[in-house]
Design a protein around this motif. Structure first.
Motif, PDB file in Angstrom:
ATOM      1  N   UNK A 171      -7.529  -3.463  -3.210  1.00 25.80           N
ATOM      2  CA  UNK A 171      -7.357  -3.940  -1.834  1.00 25.80           C
ATOM      3  C   UNK A 171      -8.566  -4.786  -1.415  1.00 25.80           C
ATOM      4  N   UNK A 172      -9.752  -4.443  -1.909  1.00 27.04           N
ATOM      5  CA  UNK A 172     -10.939  -5.256  -1.606  1.00 27.04           C
ATOM      6  C   UNK A 172     -10.821  -6.646  -2.240  1.00 27.04           C
ATOM      7  N   UNK A 173     -10.303  -6.700  -3.467  1.00 25.17           N
ATOM      8  CA  UNK A 173     -10.096  -7.993  -4.129  1.00 25.17           C
ATOM      9  C   UNK A 173      -9.098  -8.850  -3.355  1.00 25.17           C
ATOM     10  N   UNK A 174      -8.016  -8.231  -2.915  1.00 28.12           N
ATOM     11  CA  UNK A 174      -7.007  -8.963  -2.146  1.00 28.12           C
ATOM     12  C   UNK A 174      -7.602  -9.422  -0.824  1.00 28.12           C
ATOM     13  N   UNK A 175      -8.389  -8.577  -0.174  1.00 23.99           N
ATOM     14  CA  UNK A 175      -9.019  -8.933   1.106  1.00 23.99           C
ATOM     15  C   UNK A 175      -9.923 -10.147   0.920  1.00 23.99           C
ATOM     16  N   UNK A 176     -10.699 -10.159  -0.144  1.00 23.56           N
ATOM     17  CA  UNK A 176     -11.591 -11.290  -0.414  1.00 23.56           C
ATOM     18  C   UNK A 176     -10.784 -12.558  -0.672  1.00 23.56           C
ATOM     19  N   UNK A 177      -9.699 -12.435  -1.418  1.00 21.91           N
ATOM     20  CA  UNK A 177      -8.848 -13.596  -1.690  1.00 21.91           C
ATOM     21  C   UNK A 177      -8.184 -14.135  -0.441  1.00 21.91           C
ATOM     22  N   UNK A 178      -7.673 -13.241   0.386  1.00 20.73           N
ATOM     23  CA  UNK A 178      -7.033 -13.669   1.642  1.00 20.73           C
ATOM     24  C   UNK A 178      -8.070 -14.300   2.553  1.00 20.73           C
ATOM     25  N   UNK A 179      -9.264 -13.746   2.562  1.00 14.67           N
ATOM     26  CA  UNK A 179     -10.338 -14.312   3.386  1.00 14.67           C
ATOM     27  C   UNK A 179     -10.634 -15.751   2.954  1.00 14.67           C
ATOM     28  N   UNK A 180     -10.720 -15.977   1.645  1.00 12.02           N
ATOM     29  CA  UNK A 180     -10.967 -17.344   1.137  1.00 12.02           C
ATOM     30  C   UNK A 180      -9.809 -18.274   1.487  1.00 12.02           C
ATOM     31  N   UNK A 181      -8.571 -17.790   1.280  1.00 11.91           N
ATOM     32  CA  UNK A 181      -7.389 -18.614   1.527  1.00 11.91           C
ATOM     33  C   UNK A 181      -7.234 -18.997   2.998  1.00 11.91           C
ATOM     34  N   UNK A 211      -4.209  -8.900   4.534  1.00 13.82           N
ATOM     35  CA  UNK A 211      -4.587  -8.473   3.187  1.00 13.82           C
ATOM     36  C   UNK A 211      -3.928  -7.137   2.847  1.00 13.82           C
ATOM     37  N   UNK A 212      -3.948  -6.200   3.772  1.00 17.18           N
ATOM     38  CA  UNK A 212      -3.337  -4.906   3.499  1.00 17.18           C
ATOM     39  C   UNK A 212      -1.833  -5.046   3.296  1.00 17.18           C
ATOM     40  N   UNK A 213      -1.174  -5.851   4.136  1.00 15.69           N
ATOM     41  CA  UNK A 213       0.266  -6.058   3.980  1.00 15.69           C
ATOM     42  C   UNK A 213       0.576  -6.703   2.632  1.00 15.69           C
ATOM     43  N   UNK A 214      -0.267  -7.625   2.212  1.00 12.35           N
ATOM     44  CA  UNK A 214      -0.099  -8.282   0.921  1.00 12.35           C
ATOM     45  C   UNK A 214      -0.280  -7.281  -0.212  1.00 12.35           C
ATOM     46  N   UNK A 215      -1.337  -6.500  -0.141  1.00 14.01           N
ATOM     47  CA  UNK A 215      -1.633  -5.512  -1.174  1.00 14.01           C
ATOM     48  C   UNK A 215      -0.556  -4.426  -1.222  1.00 14.01           C
ATOM     49  N   UNK A 216      -0.103  -4.001  -0.068  1.00 11.98           N
ATOM     50  CA  UNK A 216       0.839  -2.887   0.007  1.00 11.98           C
ATOM     51  C   UNK A 216       2.149  -3.175  -0.722  1.00 11.98           C
ATOM     52  N   UNK A 217       2.500  -4.449  -0.872  1.00  5.98           N
ATOM     53  CA  UNK A 217       3.742  -4.806  -1.564  1.00  5.98           C
ATOM     54  C   UNK A 217       3.511  -5.190  -3.029  1.00  5.98           C
ATOM     55  N   UNK A 218       2.272  -5.106  -3.474  1.00 10.47           N
ATOM     56  CA  UNK A 218       1.936  -5.450  -4.860  1.00 10.47           C
ATOM     57  C   UNK A 218       2.334  -4.316  -5.804  1.00 10.47           C
TER      58      UNK A 218
END
Length: 119
Positions: free
Chosen positions: A42-52, A86-93
């Motif tokens: 989830x931290x990786x996804x958060x960092x990616x969403x932050x960059x995007x 980010x959490x919504x994105x991660x939660x469906x991964x």
């Protein structure tokens, strides 16, 4: 256990291992490793969403949040909206779903991360 370091691959592997395990101590070990990998994922996804989203306007970010099922609610900061996205994105991964499977398997045998002390 496994030596996989990629959170997604690790979670998929741990969930697969748990399918054939009923020993509470082994399940607790798998669940503990899974929790750490879930947090890293989830931290990786958060960092990616932050960059995007860094170059997106608030309106564009709000649109993305809504599309992901995590609407930017009144009173939320931009950072909170990014975290919700980010959490919504991660939660469906698949990795997050694998962790849920692992949690459910462990729960069927009375295992959770917080062990109860016997008095």
């Amino acid at each position: 256990m496994t030596t996989e370091t990629n959170p997604t691959a690790l979670l998929l592997d741990l969930a697969a291992q748990a399918r054939s395990v009923s020993d509470p101590d082994t399940l607790h070990g798998l669940l503990s490793a899974g929790h750490k990998a879930w947090c890293e994922g989830v931290a990786d996804v958060r960092a990616g969403v932050d960059r995007e989203t860094a170059s997106q306007s608030d309106a564009e970010l709000a649109e993305r949040c809504t599309a992901a099922g995590a609407p930017w609610e009144e009173g939320m900061t931009r950072g909170e909206a990014v975290s919700a996205l980010a959490f919504a994105t991660w939660d469906t991964a698949p990795a997050a779903m694998a962790y849920t499977e692992l949690e459910e398997r462990a729960a069927r045998f009375g295992v959770c991360l917080l062990r109860e002390e016997v008095l």
